[in-house]
Design a protein around this motif. Structure first.
Motif, PDB file in Angstrom:
ATOM      1  N   GLU A  81      43.098 -42.082  72.491  1.00 35.46           N
ATOM      2  CA  GLU A  81      42.151 -42.487  71.457  1.00 35.46           C
ATOM      3  C   GLU A  81      40.753 -42.654  72.041  1.00 35.46           C
ATOM      4  O   GLU A  81      39.752 -42.337  71.383  1.00 35.46           O
ATOM      5  N   ALA A  82      40.685 -43.168  73.262  1.00 33.87           N
ATOM      6  CA  ALA A  82      39.377 -43.319  73.903  1.00 33.87           C
ATOM      7  C   ALA A  82      38.728 -41.959  74.138  1.00 33.87           C
ATOM      8  O   ALA A  82      37.528 -41.771  73.871  1.00 33.87           O
ATOM      9  N   PHE A  83      39.501 -40.972  74.623  1.00 31.25           N
ATOM     10  CA  PHE A  83      38.950 -39.629  74.859  1.00 31.25           C
ATOM     11  C   PHE A  83      38.510 -38.983  73.547  1.00 31.25           C
ATOM     12  O   PHE A  83      37.487 -38.292  73.497  1.00 31.25           O
ATOM     13  N   SER A  84      39.287 -39.203  72.481  1.00 28.79           N
ATOM     14  CA  SER A  84      38.921 -38.629  71.189  1.00 28.79           C
ATOM     15  C   SER A  84      37.592 -39.206  70.693  1.00 28.79           C
ATOM     16  O   SER A  84      36.729 -38.471  70.189  1.00 28.79           O
ATOM     17  N   ALA A  85      37.417 -40.523  70.845  1.00 25.01           N
ATOM     18  CA  ALA A  85      36.156 -41.140  70.422  1.00 25.01           C
ATOM     19  C   ALA A  85      34.987 -40.644  71.262  1.00 25.01           C
ATOM     20  O   ALA A  85      33.892 -40.381  70.739  1.00 25.01           O
ATOM     21  N   ILE A  86      35.205 -40.472  72.566  1.00 27.85           N
ATOM     22  CA  ILE A  86      34.129 -39.999  73.444  1.00 27.85           C
ATOM     23  C   ILE A  86      33.715 -38.577  73.068  1.00 27.85           C
ATOM     24  O   ILE A  86      32.523 -38.235  73.049  1.00 27.85           O
ATOM     25  N   CYS A  87      34.692 -37.741  72.749  1.00 30.02           N
ATOM     26  CA  CYS A  87      34.358 -36.365  72.364  1.00 30.02           C
ATOM     27  C   CYS A  87      33.583 -36.328  71.056  1.00 30.02           C
ATOM     28  O   CYS A  87      32.664 -35.510  70.890  1.00 30.02           O
ATOM     29  N   ARG A  88      33.923 -37.204  70.114  1.00 30.57           N
ATOM     30  CA  ARG A  88      33.187 -37.224  68.852  1.00 30.57           C
ATOM     31  C   ARG A  88      31.789 -37.813  69.033  1.00 30.57           C
ATOM     32  O   ARG A  88      30.859 -37.425  68.336  1.00 30.57           O
ATOM     33  N   LEU A  89      31.662 -38.757  69.949  1.00 31.80           N
ATOM     34  CA  LEU A  89      30.334 -39.303  70.239  1.00 31.80           C
ATOM     35  C   LEU A  89      29.477 -38.302  71.005  1.00 31.80           C
ATOM     36  O   LEU A  89      28.245 -38.413  71.004  1.00 31.80           O
ATOM     37  N   ASP A  90      30.128 -37.366  71.699  1.00 30.27           N
ATOM     38  CA  ASP A  90      29.438 -36.260  72.361  1.00 30.27           C
ATOM     39  C   ASP A  90      28.457 -36.766  73.425  1.00 30.27           C
ATOM     40  O   ASP A  90      27.275 -36.406  73.442  1.00 30.27           O
ATOM     41  N   ASP A  91      28.972 -37.610  74.316  1.00 23.13           N
ATOM     42  CA  ASP A  91      28.140 -38.152  75.395  1.00 23.13           C
ATOM     43  C   ASP A  91      28.985 -38.192  76.660  1.00 23.13           C
ATOM     44  O   ASP A  91      29.886 -39.022  76.793  1.00 23.13           O
TER      45      ASP A  91
ATOM     46  N   PRO B 268      32.523 -40.682  56.679  1.00 24.54           N
ATOM     47  CA  PRO B 268      33.319 -41.102  55.510  1.00 24.54           C
ATOM     48  C   PRO B 268      34.810 -41.211  55.781  1.00 24.54           C
ATOM     49  O   PRO B 268      35.497 -42.013  55.136  1.00 24.54           O
ATOM     50  N   ASP B 269      35.331 -40.435  56.731  1.00 25.73           N
ATOM     51  CA  ASP B 269      36.756 -40.526  57.053  1.00 25.73           C
ATOM     52  C   ASP B 269      37.041 -41.501  58.191  1.00 25.73           C
ATOM     53  O   ASP B 269      38.154 -41.521  58.735  1.00 25.73           O
ATOM     54  N   GLY B 270      36.054 -42.324  58.580  1.00 24.51           N
ATOM     55  CA  GLY B 270      36.280 -43.372  59.563  1.00 24.51           C
ATOM     56  C   GLY B 270      36.187 -42.941  61.005  1.00 24.51           C
ATOM     57  O   GLY B 270      36.614 -43.690  61.894  1.00 24.51           O
ATOM     58  N   GLU B 271      35.620 -41.780  61.282  1.00 24.21           N
ATOM     59  CA  GLU B 271      35.489 -41.298  62.656  1.00 24.21           C
ATOM     60  C   GLU B 271      34.088 -41.604  63.188  1.00 24.21           C
ATOM     61  O   GLU B 271      33.160 -41.847  62.420  1.00 24.21           O
ATOM     62  N   PRO B 272      33.921 -41.592  64.518  1.00 22.26           N
ATOM     63  CA  PRO B 272      32.592 -41.884  65.085  1.00 22.26           C
ATOM     64  C   PRO B 272      31.569 -40.808  64.737  1.00 22.26           C
ATOM     65  O   PRO B 272      31.870 -39.618  64.763  1.00 22.26           O
ATOM     66  N   ARG B 273      30.374 -41.250  64.412  1.00 25.11           N
ATOM     67  CA  ARG B 273      29.275 -40.312  64.217  1.00 25.11           C
ATOM     68  C   ARG B 273      28.678 -39.928  65.567  1.00 25.11           C
ATOM     69  O   ARG B 273      28.781 -40.660  66.542  1.00 25.11           O
ATOM     70  N   TRP B 274      28.017 -38.793  65.576  1.00 26.91           N
ATOM     71  CA  TRP B 274      27.427 -38.253  66.796  1.00 26.91           C
ATOM     72  C   TRP B 274      26.406 -39.228  67.382  1.00 26.91           C
ATOM     73  O   TRP B 274      25.467 -39.663  66.702  1.00 26.91           O
ATOM     74  N   HIS B 275      26.619 -39.627  68.650  1.00 22.77           N
ATOM     75  CA  HIS B 275      25.709 -40.505  69.395  1.00 22.77           C
ATOM     76  C   HIS B 275      25.488 -41.862  68.714  1.00 22.77           C
ATOM     77  O   HIS B 275      24.475 -42.523  68.979  1.00 22.77           O
ATOM     78  N   SER B 276      26.418 -42.280  67.848  1.00 22.15           N
ATOM     79  CA  SER B 276      26.225 -43.565  67.162  1.00 22.15           C
ATOM     80  C   SER B 276      26.444 -44.754  68.090  1.00 22.15           C
ATOM     81  O   SER B 276      26.085 -45.881  67.741  1.00 22.15           O
ATOM     82  N   HIS B 277      27.004 -44.527  69.273  1.00 20.72           N
ATOM     83  CA  HIS B 277      27.166 -45.625  70.226  1.00 20.72           C
ATOM     84  C   HIS B 277      25.838 -46.023  70.859  1.00 20.72           C
ATOM     85  O   HIS B 277      25.756 -47.055  71.536  1.00 20.72           O
ATOM     86  N   CYS B 278      24.800 -45.223  70.641  1.00 23.22           N
ATOM     87  CA  CYS B 278      23.494 -45.523  71.228  1.00 23.22           C
ATOM     88  C   CYS B 278      22.689 -46.512  70.397  1.00 23.22           C
ATOM     89  O   CYS B 278      21.614 -46.933  70.829  1.00 23.22           O
ATOM     90  N   PHE B 279      23.175 -46.870  69.221  1.00 22.67           N
ATOM     91  CA  PHE B 279      22.489 -47.896  68.447  1.00 22.67           C
ATOM     92  C   PHE B 279      22.546 -49.226  69.195  1.00 22.67           C
ATOM     93  O   PHE B 279      23.531 -49.537  69.866  1.00 22.67           O
ATOM     94  N   SER B 280      21.492 -50.005  69.050  1.00 24.35           N
ATOM     95  CA  SER B 280      21.459 -51.318  69.698  1.00 24.35           C
ATOM     96  C   SER B 280      22.094 -52.359  68.783  1.00 24.35           C
ATOM     97  O   SER B 280      21.894 -52.340  67.568  1.00 24.35           O
TER      98      SER B 280
END
Length: 566
Positions: A431-441, A371-383
């Motif tokens: 910003e890239a490191f912050s997104a990677i940490c939130r994606l947790d991968d 809701p606050d516009g941040e990446p959800r956990w492992h959401s980069h794995c969606f196709s």
């Protein structure tokens, strides 16, 4: 005299009268035809003179490069063109109007007469006049209804566009037709790109001129003009398509298309090659109306005669995206990026196509964004349905502002792999490191195209971010905000991002002792697991052996050099 003879005499006289009337009518028709021939010749001569005069004036650079002078020259020529080749006067329409007006007057007289008779009958029968006053509102309502229907009919007639004329109303010599083609196309282009406040009151609008004199226009130039002004004047593209459908309606390919066999229709169109773009576009338009997306996906075989700019004016956005993806994937992997670059005319299409690919066949934003516009956990794995096209669009060279806009677009849609890649290009590594940490991968750091820290400061930043985001990612994973299951590839995602895993990565790069020192500088109190302790011990042993081996090799080299010197 005998009555039969008298009747026969009358019949003979009537027959002679009919024959004489027929003969006189045919003579009048012949005279009219002979009278019209000099008129047509004089009209063509007048049109030829006006056309030659306009062409000679246009050849003057002072006239050609001045839009006002050029417009005045074309307007003088347009007056002659309208009088000779313009649409005929709507005599039938005016006659019809007069007939309806006459009927309306008769109907009104009839209603007045009826009302007078009703008044007389009511007076004679002694009925009060109130009954008439009660009925009069009903008559008024009927009259109002008639007036409103007549007004609606007038408005519909005013808004209805002129019919497209694809054939000349008169025979025009070929040499004159070539000159008319040049002037008519020039007038259409000039009126299309002229601003509304600059239009002359005597000038004929672009759409009206295109529909009235399409038989004089260069089809290929009109096609390019419609593509350039499609956003500002979509009606021009619709009129052009309507005209080309009318021009090609008698082609044999139309019969094949109407049978509904897509493969046979495409084969017939390939047999027409080489074919210019305008008639081919008309046939493709028929195919698209009949088969939809299946037809659009097959239009790639007609490139470069038919370009993506032609398809985007014809098809829906989702269907155009499928066409574009098929067109790019039809090239070899080495040529796809450069080929996509050639399609970007203008380059602003890069942003449009990126947003189009991010909004079709894509995961929902609630699955990729918090809701606050941040990446959800492992959401980069969606196709992503058009992930290959997205990766190519992101890799295309662009200026700084375009790359920044693309990065914000990827972030707003939750396309995190593209966002991280663009952040690295823009040197926004934090910003890239912050997104990677939130994606947790952690695989986003370890892969070939990953974002691996380059300095100890970046390692410290990454360790702090991972410690801060680890709690949020754990709660996100436990609550199951991303749905009931990861059925689209998330099970293949890499390990978790944590200070311990990052410490082990740093230990492999800079050594375990240096990694533990960095961990202490970050203020992170960490108890390593037995596995991590074992890895660190093995790294220490390996480091000692490497140092000993290097020392031994240096000593041997030193002894060899001294022996050579002696």
């Amino acid at each position: 005299m005998n009555s039969e003879l008298w009747q026969r005499t009358e019949f003979r006289e009537g027959g002679q009268a009919e024959i004489s009337a027929t003969t006189s009518f045919s003579e009048e028709m012949d005279n009219e035809v002979y009278d019209e021939m000099p008129t047509i010749e004089s009209d063509m001569q007048e049109l030829r003179s006006a056309t030659e005069r306009a062409i000679s004036q246009i050849q003057d650079p002072l006239v050609l490069l001045d839009p006002d002078c050029l417009g005045e020259t074309l307007l003088e020529w347009l007056v002659v063109l309208e009088r000779i080749l313009g649409p005929a006067d709507h005599g039938s329409a005016t006659a019809g109007d007069s007939i309806t007006d006459g009927l309306g007057e008769e109907r009104w007289d009839y209603l007045n007469a009826c009302s007078e008779q009703q008044e007389e009958s009511s007076l004679s029968s002694g009925e009060p006049r109130e009954s008439m006053t009660e009925e009069s509102p009903e008559l008024g309502e009927k009259e109002d209804g008639c007036d409103s229907s007549e007004k609606e009919h007038e408005v519909s007639n005013e808004t209805r566009p002129d019919p497209v004329r694809v054939a000349s109303p008169k025979a025009v010599p070929m040499d004159l037709l070539a000159d008319l083609n040049q002037l008519a196309t020039l007038y259409t282009e000039l009126s299309c790109f002229r601003k509304k406040e600059e239009e002359n009151e005597r000038a004929l609008g672009c759409i009206a001129f295109l529909r009235r004199y399409f038989f004089l226009l260069d089809q290929e130039r009109v096609r390019r003009m419609c593509l350039l002004c499609h956003q500002e004047q979509p009606e021009a593209q619709r009129s052009f398509t309507e005209a080309m459908l009318d021009v090609t309606q008698h082609s044999k390919v139309v019969e094949v298309i109407q049978r509904g066999d897509l493969l046979r229709s495409l084969r017939s169109l390939r047999e027409l090659q080489p074919c210019s773009a305008p008639p081919l576009l008309a046939h493709l338009h028929r195919l698209y109306e009949k088969h939809g997306e299946a037809a659009v996906r097959s239009f790639t075989q007609f490139y470069p005669t038919v370009t993506p700019a032609d398809i985007v004016t014809m098809a829906q956005q989702s269907h155009f995206l499928a066409y574009l993806d098929n067109l790019v994937q039809s090239r070899t992997e080495e040529d796809r990026l450069s080929f996509l670059q050639t399609l970007l005319e203008p380059e602003s299409l890069r942003q449009d196509w990126l947003e189009l690919a991010l909004t079709h066949d894509a995961p929902q934003r609630c699955d990729t964004l918090t809701p606050d516009g941040e990446p959800r956990w492992h959401s980069h794995c969606f196709s992503w349905g058009y992930g290959r096209l997205l990766s190519l669009l992101i890799r295309l060279p662009a200026d700084l502002s375009s790359k920044q806009k693309m990065a914000e677009t990827c972030r707003s849609h939750g396309y995190w792999t593209g966002y991280i890649s663009l952040c690295c290009e823009l040197q926004r590594r934090t910003e890239a490191f912050s997104a990677i940490c939130r994606l947790d991968d952690i695989s986003l750091l370890q892969e070939a195209g990953g974002v691996e820290p380059q300095t100890l400061e970046e390692w410290k930043l990454l360790i702090r971010l991972s410690q801060r985001c680890s709690g949020a990612s754990d709660s996100d994973q436990l609550t199951g905000v991303n749905g009931s299951g990861w059925s689209n590839g998330s099970e293949d995602c890499g390990g978790k991002m944590s200070p311990e895993t990052l410490t082990l990565m740093l230990a492999r790069c800079a050594g375990p002792d240096r990694a533990m020192a960095v961990l202490e500088e970050c203020g992170v109190q960490l108890d390593l697991s037995p596995h991590s302790k074992l890895v660190c011990e093995l790294l220490r042993v390996t480091e000692k052996r490497q140092r000993a081996m290097i020392q031994t090799m240096l000593e041997r080299c030193d002894r060899f050099l001294w022996s050579q010197h002696a």
